[in-house]
Motif scaffolding. Structure first.
Motif, PDB file in Angstrom:
ATOM      1  N   GLY A  46       0.797  -1.220   0.000  1.00  0.00           N
ATOM      2  CA  GLY A  46       0.000   0.000   0.000  1.00  0.00           C
ATOM      3  C   GLY A  46       0.823   1.260   0.000  1.00  0.00           C
ATOM      4  N   ILE A  47       2.053   1.168  -0.457  1.00  0.00           N
ATOM      5  CA  ILE A  47       2.968   2.308  -0.491  1.00  0.00           C
ATOM      6  C   ILE A  47       2.920   2.948  -1.876  1.00  0.00           C
ATOM      7  CG2 ILE A  47       5.420   2.958  -0.370  1.00  0.00           C
ATOM      8  CD1 ILE A  47       5.758   0.677   1.679  1.00  0.00           C
ATOM      9  N   GLU A  48       2.912   4.262  -1.904  1.00  0.00           N
ATOM     10  CA  GLU A  48       2.941   5.021  -3.162  1.00  0.00           C
ATOM     11  C   GLU A  48       4.291   4.805  -3.845  1.00  0.00           C
ATOM     12  OE1 GLU A  48       3.547   9.733  -4.014  1.00  0.00           O
ATOM     13  OE2 GLU A  48       2.006   9.187  -2.545  1.00  0.00           O
ATOM     14  N   VAL A  49       4.285   4.421  -5.118  1.00  0.00           N
ATOM     15  CA  VAL A  49       5.509   4.010  -5.816  1.00  0.00           C
ATOM     16  C   VAL A  49       5.782   4.918  -7.011  1.00  0.00           C
ATOM     17  CG1 VAL A  49       6.621   2.161  -7.128  1.00  0.00           C
ATOM     18  CG2 VAL A  49       5.305   1.616  -5.067  1.00  0.00           C
ATOM     19  N   HIS A  50       7.042   5.278  -7.161  1.00  0.00           N
ATOM     20  CA  HIS A  50       7.503   6.074  -8.300  1.00  0.00           C
ATOM     21  C   HIS A  50       8.695   5.345  -8.917  1.00  0.00           C
ATOM     22  CE1 HIS A  50       5.100   9.588  -6.962  1.00  0.00           C
ATOM     23  NE2 HIS A  50       5.319   9.039  -5.770  1.00  0.00           N
ATOM     24  N   ARG A  51       8.567   5.023 -10.197  1.00  0.00           N
ATOM     25  CA  ARG A  51       9.611   4.282 -10.901  1.00  0.00           C
ATOM     26  C   ARG A  51      10.417   5.209 -11.812  1.00  0.00           C
ATOM     27  NH1 ARG A  51       7.319  -1.621 -11.992  1.00  0.00           N
ATOM     28  NH2 ARG A  51       5.387  -1.602 -10.808  1.00  0.00           N
ATOM     29  N   GLY A  52      11.576   4.695 -12.248  1.00  0.00           N
ATOM     30  CA  GLY A  52      12.365   5.401 -13.247  1.00  0.00           C
ATOM     31  C   GLY A  52      13.061   6.648 -12.748  1.00  0.00           C
ATOM     32  N   VAL A  58      13.874   3.415  -7.826  1.00  0.00           N
ATOM     33  CA  VAL A  58      12.491   3.362  -7.347  1.00  0.00           C
ATOM     34  C   VAL A  58      12.401   4.142  -6.044  1.00  0.00           C
ATOM     35  CG1 VAL A  58      10.619   1.874  -6.526  1.00  0.00           C
ATOM     36  CG2 VAL A  58      12.090   1.094  -8.386  1.00  0.00           C
ATOM     37  N   VAL A  59      11.339   4.912  -5.892  1.00  0.00           N
ATOM     38  CA  VAL A  59      11.090   5.639  -4.647  1.00  0.00           C
ATOM     39  C   VAL A  59       9.690   5.287  -4.153  1.00  0.00           C
ATOM     40  CG1 VAL A  59      10.842   7.894  -3.543  1.00  0.00           C
ATOM     41  CG2 VAL A  59      12.627   7.538  -5.265  1.00  0.00           C
ATOM     42  N   GLY A  60       9.597   4.926  -2.877  1.00  0.00           N
ATOM     43  CA  GLY A  60       8.312   4.673  -2.245  1.00  0.00           C
ATOM     44  C   GLY A  60       8.025   5.730  -1.201  1.00  0.00           C
ATOM     45  N   VAL A  61       6.784   6.146  -1.088  1.00  0.00           N
ATOM     46  CA  VAL A  61       6.382   7.173  -0.127  1.00  0.00           C
ATOM     47  C   VAL A  61       5.251   6.612   0.730  1.00  0.00           C
ATOM     48  CG1 VAL A  61       5.479   9.506   0.183  1.00  0.00           C
ATOM     49  CG2 VAL A  61       7.037   9.013  -1.734  1.00  0.00           C
ATOM     50  N   LEU A  62       5.437   6.677   2.047  1.00  0.00           N
ATOM     51  CA  LEU A  62       4.451   6.152   2.994  1.00  0.00           C
ATOM     52  C   LEU A  62       4.150   7.211   4.048  1.00  0.00           C
ATOM     53  CD1 LEU A  62       2.829   3.684   4.122  1.00  0.00           C
ATOM     54  CD2 LEU A  62       4.871   3.158   5.487  1.00  0.00           C
ATOM     55  N   PHE A 123       4.188   5.953  13.271  1.00  0.00           N
ATOM     56  CA  PHE A 123       5.153   7.040  13.138  1.00  0.00           C
ATOM     57  C   PHE A 123       4.445   8.293  12.645  1.00  0.00           C
ATOM     58  CE2 PHE A 123       5.001   5.028   8.994  1.00  0.00           C
ATOM     59  CZ  PHE A 123       5.103   6.066   8.079  1.00  0.00           C
ATOM     60  N   ASP A 124       5.060   9.433  12.932  1.00  0.00           N
ATOM     61  CA  ASP A 124       4.542  10.703  12.459  1.00  0.00           C
ATOM     62  C   ASP A 124       5.180  11.042  11.112  1.00  0.00           C
ATOM     63  OD1 ASP A 124       3.200  10.977  14.919  1.00  0.00           O
ATOM     64  OD2 ASP A 124       4.976  11.888  15.833  1.00  0.00           O
ATOM     65  N   GLY A 125       4.502  11.869  10.325  1.00  0.00           N
ATOM     66  CA  GLY A 125       5.118  12.361   9.106  1.00  0.00           C
ATOM     67  C   GLY A 125       5.159  11.333   7.982  1.00  0.00           C
ATOM     68  N   THR A 126       6.285  11.326   7.263  1.00  0.00           N
ATOM     69  CA  THR A 126       6.382  10.556   6.028  1.00  0.00           C
ATOM     70  C   THR A 126       7.701   9.801   5.957  1.00  0.00           C
ATOM     71  OG1 THR A 126       5.047  12.220   4.888  1.00  0.00           O
ATOM     72  CG2 THR A 126       6.329  10.715   3.498  1.00  0.00           C
ATOM     73  N   ALA A 127       7.625   8.565   5.505  1.00  0.00           N
ATOM     74  CA  ALA A 127       8.823   7.769   5.222  1.00  0.00           C
ATOM     75  C   ALA A 127       9.013   7.725   3.711  1.00  0.00           C
ATOM     76  CB  ALA A 127       8.670   6.354   5.768  1.00  0.00           C
ATOM     77  N   VAL A 128      10.265   7.939   3.274  1.00  0.00           N
ATOM     78  CA  VAL A 128      10.604   7.909   1.853  1.00  0.00           C
ATOM     79  C   VAL A 128      11.650   6.813   1.645  1.00  0.00           C
ATOM     80  CG1 VAL A 128      11.525   9.198  -0.106  1.00  0.00           C
ATOM     81  CG2 VAL A 128      10.092  10.360   1.596  1.00  0.00           C
ATOM     82  N   PHE A 129      11.303   5.807   0.862  1.00  0.00           N
ATOM     83  CA  PHE A 129      12.171   4.658   0.626  1.00  0.00           C
ATOM     84  C   PHE A 129      12.864   4.834  -0.733  1.00  0.00           C
ATOM     85  CE2 PHE A 129       8.310   3.302   2.899  1.00  0.00           C
ATOM     86  CZ  PHE A 129       8.870   2.981   4.136  1.00  0.00           C
ATOM     87  N   VAL A 130      14.177   4.951  -0.710  1.00  0.00           N
ATOM     88  CA  VAL A 130      14.946   5.214  -1.929  1.00  0.00           C
ATOM     89  C   VAL A 130      15.730   3.959  -2.295  1.00  0.00           C
ATOM     90  CG1 VAL A 130      16.717   6.649  -2.997  1.00  0.00           C
ATOM     91  CG2 VAL A 130      15.138   7.657  -1.319  1.00  0.00           C
ATOM     92  N   PHE A 131      15.360   3.351  -3.414  1.00  0.00           N
ATOM     93  CA  PHE A 131      16.070   2.174  -3.921  1.00  0.00           C
ATOM     94  C   PHE A 131      16.926   2.634  -5.095  1.00  0.00           C
ATOM     95  CE2 PHE A 131      12.492   0.529  -1.603  1.00  0.00           C
ATOM     96  CZ  PHE A 131      12.972  -0.634  -1.002  1.00  0.00           C
ATOM     97  N   PHE A 153      10.900  14.399  -3.888  1.00  0.00           N
ATOM     98  CA  PHE A 153      10.662  13.653  -2.647  1.00  0.00           C
ATOM     99  C   PHE A 153      11.537  14.238  -1.537  1.00  0.00           C
ATOM    100  CE2 PHE A 153      10.651  10.918  -6.426  1.00  0.00           C
ATOM    101  CZ  PHE A 153       9.308  10.589  -6.484  1.00  0.00           C
ATOM    102  N   PRO A 154      11.240  15.449  -1.094  1.00  0.00           N
ATOM    103  CA  PRO A 154      12.096  16.093  -0.083  1.00  0.00           C
ATOM    104  C   PRO A 154      12.110  15.307   1.220  1.00  0.00           C
ATOM    105  CG  PRO A 154      10.029  17.290  -0.370  1.00  0.00           C
ATOM    106  CD  PRO A 154      10.086  16.269  -1.464  1.00  0.00           C
TER     107      PRO A 154
END
Length: 385
Positions: A46-52, A58-62, A123-131, A153-154
């Motif tokens: 259920g994580i927002e995904v951005h490819r390329g 790949v970057v995921g935003v939760l 958790f509070d705020g946002t997690a950004v997963f950088v692959f 994705f700041p």
């Protein structure tokens, strides 16, 4: 239930994933299958995904509870152009490529952390997963940054972890300040004049020139640099000739320079060029030097390094943390990310075995729950800072 225990409940699934990635290695900017698997897992959670991002990144935003803080976690995905020499049941199926640095494990740990955070949302705020793609000297971090990583994705902080096959097992090693060296790669191409090996006086022997230049370059660290400052000049390739009875026209030297000090870095580059010019003049040859900035010094921010040590102490115990470890002469392009955003890089000790970039290396799967819990806890703690 703490994060380690929860992640251990699905550690078998993560281990199977890691071994699948190991069996199907992809080198820098070719991580199509790997990035696809990453994206599929994140979407399943259920994580927002951005490819390329940066070609194959790949970057995921939760999003967690309402909050302004954004914490980044980064893992590298690429393999190396090495032929695997293990007999593991999940050994590489791709000739000439293998995960010899553990990026398969790092990717899996971050997927494990993402799953935990998506399930708990504690958790509070946002997690950004950088692959990240192409860490192994191909500029993957710079490619992602140039592609607008931190504009799109700041993050307020960013963290990464790397396995340490020298051990001690389960010990997190971190320090504030410079922790990994800058790296330059060089190619030196010598053009002489070919001749029959029985008539060397008719040629300009590039092999004689190359061997002399290679020896002279070793004097840079021992005789030109301050002995209180660390530096390495390593020649790792020597190519010349194709016959027993022919003096070739050219020779090619290649290798790397490692430093922590900017002025010393400039000095070494200058001396390489000066030595090359001197040998060219002395022998009547032509020598071209291509010296490239590949990695910056990885400089951990003090606050974030202290946070890394504190969180590891909470999870693993004070006896499993080295908060002022010794810097390594290896290099890592996470340096470019912490140059742009405050952050910290740490090692996690594995069961001692073959070293990184070794054809017999294999990632220690027992680290997966530890590393995943560390990354997840980083978000829980630092997003509330």
């Amino acid at each position: 239930m703490n994060a380690i225990d929860r992640i251990r409940e699905y550690a078998d699934e993560l281990t199977a994933l890691r071994r699948d990635l190991h069996a199907h290695p992809e080198i820098g900017f070719e991580e199509v299958r790997t990035s696809g698997i990453v994206a599929e897992h994140l979407e399943k959670f259920g994580i927002e995904v951005h490819r390329g991002i940066g070609k194959t990144g790949v970057v995921g935003v939760l999003h967690g509870r309402p909050g302004a803080r954004r914490i980044g976690l980064r893992a590298d995905m690429d393999a190396l152009p090495i032929t695997e020499e293990t007999n593991l049941p999940y050994r590489s199926t791709v000739p000439g490529k293998m995960h010899a640095c553990g990026h398969d494990g790092h990717t899996t740990m971050l997927i494990g952390a993402a799953r935990y955070l998506a399930e708990t949302r504690d958790f509070d705020g946002t997690a950004v997963f950088v692959f990240q793609p192409a860490e192994e000297g191909l500029g993957g971090a710079r490619a992602m940054i140039a592609d607008g990583l931190f504009e799109k994705f700041p993050v307020d902080e960013i963290y990464a972890i790397h396995n340490a096959p020298h051990g001690p097992h389960g010990v997190l090693q971190v320090k504030p300040g410079p922790i990994m060296a800058a790296a330059d790669f060089f190619d030196i191409r010598i053009t002489g004049r070919g001749a029959h090996a029985a008539m060397p006086h008719q040629g300009i022997d590039p092999i004689v020139i190359a061997t002399g230049l290679a020896q002279a370059m070793q004097s840079i660290v021992s005789r030109n640099s301050n002995p209180l400052k660390s530096a390495v000049v390593s020649i790792t390739q020597f190519h010349a000739g194709a016959a027993y009875n022919v003096i070739p026209e050219g020779a090619h030297l290649a290798g790397t320079v490692r430093t922590f000090d900017a002025e010393l870095r400039k000095l070494i580059a200058t001396r390489i060029r000066e030595l090359a010019a001197g040998f060219a003049a002395a022998y009547g040859a032509t020598i071209e030097v291509d010296l490239r900035d590949v990695f910056s010094v990885l400089d951990n921010h003090p606050e974030q390094a202290a946070a890394a040590a504190e969180i590891a102490t909470e999870l693993f115990g004070s006896d499993k943390v080295e908060a002022n470890t010794v810097p390594r002469m290896g290099s890592e392009d996470f340096a470019d990310m912490v140059a742009a955003v405050p952050g910290a890089y740490a090692w996690l000790g594995a069961t001692p075995g073959p070293g990184l970039h070794n054809a017999s290396f294999d990632f220690d799967d027992s680290l997966i729950p530890l590393g995943a819990a560390y990354l997840a806890r980083m978000v829980e703690r630092r997003a509330a800072a």
